[in-house]
Design a protein around this motif. Sequence first.
Motif, PDB file in Angstrom:
ATOM      1  N   VAL A   1       0.864  -1.180   0.000  1.00  0.00           N
ATOM      2  CA  VAL A   1       0.000   0.000   0.000  1.00  0.00           C
ATOM      3  C   VAL A   1       0.901   1.231   0.000  1.00  0.00           C
ATOM      4  O   VAL A   1       1.681   1.441   0.934  1.00  0.00           O
ATOM      5  N   ARG A   2       0.782   2.062  -1.055  1.00  0.00           N
ATOM      6  CA  ARG A   2       1.647   3.228  -1.207  1.00  0.00           C
ATOM      7  C   ARG A   2       0.830   4.509  -1.143  1.00  0.00           C
ATOM      8  O   ARG A   2      -0.262   4.594  -1.717  1.00  0.00           O
ATOM      9  N   ASN A   3       1.382   5.505  -0.448  1.00  0.00           N
ATOM     10  CA  ASN A   3       0.797   6.838  -0.380  1.00  0.00           C
ATOM     11  C   ASN A   3       1.813   7.815  -0.960  1.00  0.00           C
ATOM     12  O   ASN A   3       2.739   8.242  -0.258  1.00  0.00           O
ATOM     13  N   PRO A   4       1.670   8.180  -2.245  1.00  0.00           N
ATOM     14  CA  PRO A   4       2.680   9.043  -2.874  1.00  0.00           C
ATOM     15  C   PRO A   4       2.713  10.453  -2.307  1.00  0.00           C
ATOM     16  O   PRO A   4       3.734  11.133  -2.410  1.00  0.00           O
ATOM     17  N   ASP A   5       1.615  10.917  -1.728  1.00  0.00           N
ATOM     18  CA  ASP A   5       1.602  12.263  -1.164  1.00  0.00           C
ATOM     19  C   ASP A   5       2.468  12.359   0.090  1.00  0.00           C
ATOM     20  O   ASP A   5       3.142  13.364   0.320  1.00  0.00           O
ATOM     21  N   LEU A   6       2.454  11.295   0.911  1.00  0.00           N
ATOM     22  CA  LEU A   6       3.231  11.286   2.149  1.00  0.00           C
ATOM     23  C   LEU A   6       4.519  10.476   2.029  1.00  0.00           C
ATOM     24  O   LEU A   6       5.289  10.394   2.993  1.00  0.00           O
ATOM     25  N   LEU A   7       4.748   9.887   0.837  1.00  0.00           N
ATOM     26  CA  LEU A   7       5.926   9.027   0.614  1.00  0.00           C
ATOM     27  C   LEU A   7       5.984   7.912   1.651  1.00  0.00           C
ATOM     28  O   LEU A   7       7.038   7.641   2.241  1.00  0.00           O
ATOM     29  N   LEU A   8       4.852   7.257   1.850  1.00  0.00           N
ATOM     30  CA  LEU A   8       4.762   6.166   2.809  1.00  0.00           C
ATOM     31  C   LEU A   8       4.365   4.885   2.080  1.00  0.00           C
ATOM     32  O   LEU A   8       3.520   4.900   1.183  1.00  0.00           O
TER      33      LEU A   8
ATOM     34  N   ALA B   1      10.909   1.883   3.936  1.00  0.00           N
ATOM     35  CA  ALA B   1       9.863   1.157   3.220  1.00  0.00           C
ATOM     36  C   ALA B   1       9.499   1.818   1.895  1.00  0.00           C
ATOM     37  O   ALA B   1       9.136   1.134   0.937  1.00  0.00           O
ATOM     38  N   TRP B   2       9.568   3.160   1.822  1.00  0.00           N
ATOM     39  CA  TRP B   2       9.218   3.838   0.576  1.00  0.00           C
ATOM     40  C   TRP B   2      10.105   3.373  -0.570  1.00  0.00           C
ATOM     41  O   TRP B   2       9.666   3.329  -1.730  1.00  0.00           O
ATOM     42  N   TRP B   3      11.357   3.017  -0.249  1.00  0.00           N
ATOM     43  CA  TRP B   3      12.304   2.594  -1.272  1.00  0.00           C
ATOM     44  C   TRP B   3      12.350   1.082  -1.413  1.00  0.00           C
ATOM     45  O   TRP B   3      13.367   0.515  -1.822  1.00  0.00           O
ATOM     46  N   GLN B   4      11.262   0.443  -1.089  1.00  0.00           N
ATOM     47  CA  GLN B   4      11.122  -0.986  -1.304  1.00  0.00           C
ATOM     48  C   GLN B   4       9.805  -1.246  -2.039  1.00  0.00           C
ATOM     49  O   GLN B   4       8.902  -0.397  -2.059  1.00  0.00           O
ATOM     50  N   GLY B   5       9.704  -2.412  -2.638  1.00  0.00           N
ATOM     51  CA  GLY B   5       8.482  -2.777  -3.355  1.00  0.00           C
ATOM     52  C   GLY B   5       8.272  -4.274  -3.282  1.00  0.00           C
ATOM     53  O   GLY B   5       9.214  -5.050  -3.081  1.00  0.00           O
TER      54      GLY B   5
END
Length: 255
Positions: free
Chosen positions: A14-21, A44-48
């Motif tokens: 689950v990604r939130n691009p506005d908060l980079l979370l 976590a933002w730099w993982q997928g």
Amino acid sequence: MRLDSSTARLALEVRNPDLLLTRFYTFDTHTHALDQLPLPEAKAWWQGLEDAEFGNLYLHGYGNRQIGQHKGISAYKAAEQSKLWEAPDMAFYGIAADGVLAYHPDCPELPLQLLNPQTGKPTGSTCSQQQAAEAVARYSRERFLDCQYPVLYRLGEAYFAQVQAFLQEQLQVQAVLALEYAETEAHLVISFYTSDDSGKLKNELAVFDLDGKLHQKMEIASQLNGFGSDTFFIFNHKLYFILNKDILQVFQLLA
């Protein structure tokens, strides 16, 4: 969202691009227990999420963040949400019957390696990219035997026109751009898009029996700028989909 069919668990990113979370979860389809992986938010933002199998979640890092190059593999035990191993210099290629296939992103000409799925250590087996592709495809047929993903049909393709005409006749709607279609022994499941006056898209999901009778219809997303893929899947006679980008819903498909 990825399915570990061997343990009947879902892995979710689950990604939130506005908060980079970014948050990663594991969902037990038997008990409906949802657990979050304990990852630092900044990292976590730099993982997928790459895939889920053998009771594990496999995440990737980034070698070149500007172009999105995947580098690094981290494995987590889903049942305990605990880290198993990390291979920082390797990149994930796919899942084979005997383990995780990985390659060196800085030296892509080297043979791919087979890693032990529970330890991350090389097994000593190597293969070419063609052999790796064949091994992944062969195991995919086996691991997803009880799982069905829809087929994506785009505007201009013959099957798109056929399903579009069916939706027009049954629901009096005009499907646009693309749709996804899956057929079981008892049901037709169709994910389709309609456009409003502003050009924004609405994604709807409809379930029919084989006689064309509508059993369920719901809006699963709105105000979209484009269409997606894998908007649903079917596993053990249950329909899984994401509602409004943040709610996992499951429907039992009764015969």
